[in-house]
Motif scaffolding. Structure first.
Motif, PDB file in Angstrom:
ATOM      1  N   LEU A   1      -4.935  -5.401  -5.753  1.00 50.30           N
ATOM      2  CA  LEU A   1      -4.921  -5.633  -4.302  1.00 50.30           C
ATOM      3  C   LEU A   1      -6.138  -6.465  -3.908  1.00 50.30           C
ATOM      4  O   LEU A   1      -6.530  -7.350  -4.646  1.00 50.30           O
ATOM      5  N   ASP A   2      -6.742  -6.147  -2.767  1.00 53.94           N
ATOM      6  CA  ASP A   2      -7.870  -6.947  -2.280  1.00 53.94           C
ATOM      7  C   ASP A   2      -9.024  -6.995  -3.280  1.00 53.94           C
ATOM      8  O   ASP A   2      -9.426  -5.955  -3.799  1.00 53.94           O
TER       9      ASP A   2
ATOM     10  N   SER B   1     -11.666  -7.274  -6.309  1.00 49.91           N
ATOM     11  CA  SER B   1     -11.584  -6.789  -7.688  1.00 49.91           C
ATOM     12  C   SER B   1     -11.228  -5.309  -7.731  1.00 49.91           C
ATOM     13  O   SER B   1     -10.784  -4.807  -8.754  1.00 49.91           O
ATOM     14  N   GLY B   2     -11.457  -4.588  -6.631  1.00 49.35           N
ATOM     15  CA  GLY B   2     -11.240  -3.141  -6.641  1.00 49.35           C
ATOM     16  C   GLY B   2     -12.289  -2.398  -7.451  1.00 49.35           C
ATOM     17  O   GLY B   2     -12.076  -1.262  -7.853  1.00 49.35           O
TER      18      GLY B   2
ATOM     19  N   PRO C   1       0.210   6.757 -13.833  1.00 51.97           N
ATOM     20  CA  PRO C   1       0.737   5.548 -13.191  1.00 51.97           C
ATOM     21  C   PRO C   1       0.347   4.235 -13.875  1.00 51.97           C
ATOM     22  O   PRO C   1       1.143   3.300 -13.901  1.00 51.97           O
ATOM     23  N   LEU C   2      -0.861   4.201 -14.465  1.00 52.81           N
ATOM     24  CA  LEU C   2      -1.354   2.944 -15.016  1.00 52.81           C
ATOM     25  C   LEU C   2      -0.444   2.364 -16.112  1.00 52.81           C
ATOM     26  O   LEU C   2      -0.397   1.149 -16.291  1.00 52.81           O
TER      27      LEU C   2
ATOM     28  N   GLN D   1     -12.007  -2.157  -2.042  1.00 49.93           N
ATOM     29  CA  GLN D   1     -12.752  -0.913  -2.213  1.00 49.93           C
ATOM     30  C   GLN D   1     -12.286  -0.251  -3.497  1.00 49.93           C
ATOM     31  O   GLN D   1     -11.109  -0.323  -3.841  1.00 49.93           O
TER      32      GLN D   1
ATOM     33  N   THR E   1      -8.402   1.409  -6.415  1.00 48.91           N
ATOM     34  CA  THR E   1      -8.241   1.464  -7.869  1.00 48.91           C
ATOM     35  C   THR E   1      -8.140   2.918  -8.332  1.00 48.91           C
ATOM     36  O   THR E   1      -7.258   3.272  -9.118  1.00 48.91           O
TER      37      THR E   1
ATOM     38  N   ARG F   1       0.825  -1.205   0.000  1.00 53.47           N
ATOM     39  CA  ARG F   1       0.000   0.000   0.000  1.00 53.47           C
ATOM     40  C   ARG F   1       0.858   1.253   0.000  1.00 53.47           C
ATOM     41  O   ARG F   1       0.532   2.255  -0.642  1.00 53.47           O
TER      42      ARG F   1
ATOM     43  N   GLU G   1     -16.397  -4.426  -0.806  1.00 51.64           N
ATOM     44  CA  GLU G   1     -16.900  -5.679  -1.390  1.00 51.64           C
ATOM     45  C   GLU G   1     -17.113  -6.691  -0.273  1.00 51.64           C
ATOM     46  O   GLU G   1     -16.490  -6.590   0.775  1.00 51.64           O
TER      47      GLU G   1
ATOM     48  N   ALA H   1      -1.534  -2.669 -10.567  1.00 55.62           N
ATOM     49  CA  ALA H   1      -1.648  -3.289  -9.253  1.00 55.62           C
ATOM     50  C   ALA H   1      -2.986  -3.989  -9.089  1.00 55.62           C
ATOM     51  O   ALA H   1      -4.005  -3.524  -9.596  1.00 55.62           O
TER      52      ALA H   1
ATOM     53  N   LEU I   1       2.274   1.843  -3.413  1.00 57.97           N
ATOM     54  CA  LEU I   1       1.294   2.351  -4.373  1.00 57.97           C
ATOM     55  C   LEU I   1       0.709   3.701  -3.972  1.00 57.97           C
ATOM     56  O   LEU I   1      -0.281   4.155  -4.551  1.00 57.97           O
ATOM     57  N   GLY I   2       1.299   4.328  -2.964  1.00 54.20           N
ATOM     58  CA  GLY I   2       0.831   5.661  -2.571  1.00 54.20           C
ATOM     59  C   GLY I   2      -0.506   5.656  -1.849  1.00 54.20           C
ATOM     60  O   GLY I   2      -1.127   6.703  -1.695  1.00 54.20           O
TER      61      GLY I   2
END
Lengths: 237, 249
Positions: free
Chosen positions: A79-80, A82-83, A71-72, B89, B93, A45, B81, A77, A48-49
């Motif tokens: 993470l938890d 699907s985001g 950044p993309l 969350q 993203t 975290r 989620e 990235a 990734l800022g």
């Protein structure tokens, strides 16, 4: 290239990370391993800022994440989960991301195809299975075709087919010269995927090296992991 | 600009937003029509004391649409989620796509502003039509400056809802407080019985832009300025908190 330098993180009075340092290099899959609560997600975290370090730095190609212009296209990235918002469709989620990064909507279709979600793209994310959610997260990470991928627990909760897909995929990414950093507490699943291993325990790095170096005299990565993370673990490599 | 487009795209792909549009377009017209019906006889007899508020009352009490919009724009980022799908969350993203937090917040506020303005224009059209339908030739003329005041009032209300939700991260509290405040009990109205300072609260000061010709406290321009000052202060507070806050916290 990802560089973590002497990273310290306090949450309240509790020290989550006590000055950790390691690198993830291009062309290699780096496994960031440790028991639950060791500080893996906190490190990612900060990288990734999303969270702030108390001190130390986490650099993406030599720059803090916040200074990356778009950044993309540099770092993807997952993470938890699907985001994504659960009431939105998978395709709509990727579309707003593509808009924000100035990418075409044909790229959205490409990544849906890569992760095998084309048929489910118009379903709401709330109706996705865990594996489909992870695939959507992976599609989002790949959207900008970045040289660096950061994945938090990518195989956690996946079925064998899903695990195999992730493994093969990450190997291919690294072999074409990309940097892949993945965190996991599942050691056995990843031994065949990673080139370099960093083991973290209670916010401290207890092993850092190539897969062979970290395994050392132990019979396999799992043995080496437990030797270093159990109560009487030895010093770092 | 790309981040702004992305925020518009996010809002339009949320099903909840259509509820905001529906309420925003219909509620003011319904309130205005009911109020006009109640007052019709007095208006025809020329004894109505609230002639200047006819129609506008719908725009004052019917702002729930933009409140939902402002809240949803932020609360949707923090909706977690289910734990079996990973407990993520969308904010993670969003921040990995737009690395500057201030930039993200401005893009989001910009999208909320543009949609609020458009929604209020639609509401004005439905409200004026509904009033004409009920009162016919007795409909008082609508002044451009007051209608413009209503547009500002809606936009500022949406931005206040937006700012409060950035601070709370959760939509339920701001939604409940703001909707009750505009439709059931006005806290600033109750407080104004205790202290005149309550007349400087944003909702009351903002409605001065197009309501209260009988018991006016601030001029329409000053009222608008006071409400705008609230928006600015809240936005700065929201930006500071949003800039400093860990996503994990």
């Amino acid at each position: 290239m990802l560089e973590i330098n002497n990273l310290v993180k306090y949450r309240g009075t509790q020290e989550i990370l006590s000055g950790i340092s390691f690198k993830a290099r291009p062309g290699r899959v780096t496994g960031f391993l440790g028991p639950n609560g060791a500080g893996k997600s906190s490190t990612l975290r900060i990288l990734l800022g999303l969270d702030r370090a108390t001190s130390g730095s986490a650099l993406v190609n030599g720059m803090p994440f916040a200074e990356l212009h778009n950044p993309l296209v540099t770092i993807g990235a997952a993470l938890d989960g699907s985001g994504a918002h659960r009431r939105r469709t998978g395709r709509a989620h990727l579309r707003w991301m593509a808009r924000a990064a100035g990418l075409s909507s044909s790229r959205v279709e490409e990544v849906l195809e890569i992760v095998g979600l084309t048929k489910a793209a118009d379903k709401r994310v709330g109706n996705y299975s865990l594996g489909m959610g992870k695939r959507l997260g992976m599609a989002a990470a790949l959207l900008g075709d970045p040289q660096i991928l950061v994945l938090d627990e990518p195989v956690n909760g996946l079925d064998p087919e899903g695990i195999r897909f992730i493994r093969t995929f990450l190997r291919e990414r690294a072999e074409s010269g990309n940097t892949v950093l993945l965190s996991s507490h599942l050691i056995g699943e990843l031994a065949e995927t990673v080139d370099d291993v960093v083991i973290i325990k209670h916010g401290k790095i207890v092993a850092d090296g190539t897969l062979e170096e970290v395994i050392g005299n132990h019979s396999n990565l799992e043995e080496a992991f437990f030797a270093r993370t159990s109560a009487h673990a030895g010093d770092a490599v | 600009m790309r981040a702004f487009n992305a925020e518009l795209s996010k809002l339009f792909s949320l099903p909840g937003i259509w509820l905001a549009f529906f309420i925003g377009a219909i509620a003011p017209a319904v309130i205005a029509a009911l109020d006009s019906m109640a007052q019709k006889e007095e208006i025809i007899a020329g004894v109505s004391t609230r002639l200047s508020e006819v129609g506008y009352i719908g725009l004052a009490l019917g702002v729930q649409g933009v409140i939902i919009l402002g809240v949803l724009a932020v609360s949707s980022e923090y909706l977690t989620e289910s734990s079996e799908s990973g407990g993520g969350q969308q904010i993670t993203t969003s921040l990995t796509v737009v690395s500057s937090r201030l930039h993200l917040l401005l893009a989001k506020a910009g999208a909320v502003t543009v949609i609020s303005i458009l929604l209020c224009i639609v509401a004005i059209m439905t409200t004026v039509s509904a009033t004409h339908l009920v009162l016919g030739e007795y409909t008082p003329a609508f002044e451009g400056s007051k209608l413009l005041g209503a547009v500002w009032y809606w936009t500022f209300t949406a931005l206040l809802a937006f700012g409060i939700t950035v601070l709370t991260k959760n939509g339920i509290i701001p939604l409940a407080v703001l909707i009750i405040n505009t439709s059931v009990v006005s806290f600033s109205f109750l407080l104004s019985k205790v202290t005149k300072l309550a007349l400087y609260l944003p909702d009351r000061a903002g409605t001065e832009m197009f309501m209260f010709t009988s018991d006016r406290f601030l001029s329409p321009f000053t009222g608008g300025l006071v409400m705008f000052a609230w928006v600015v202060v809240l936005f700065i507070a929201a930006a500071i908190v949003f800039h400093r806050r860990d996503v994990a916290s």
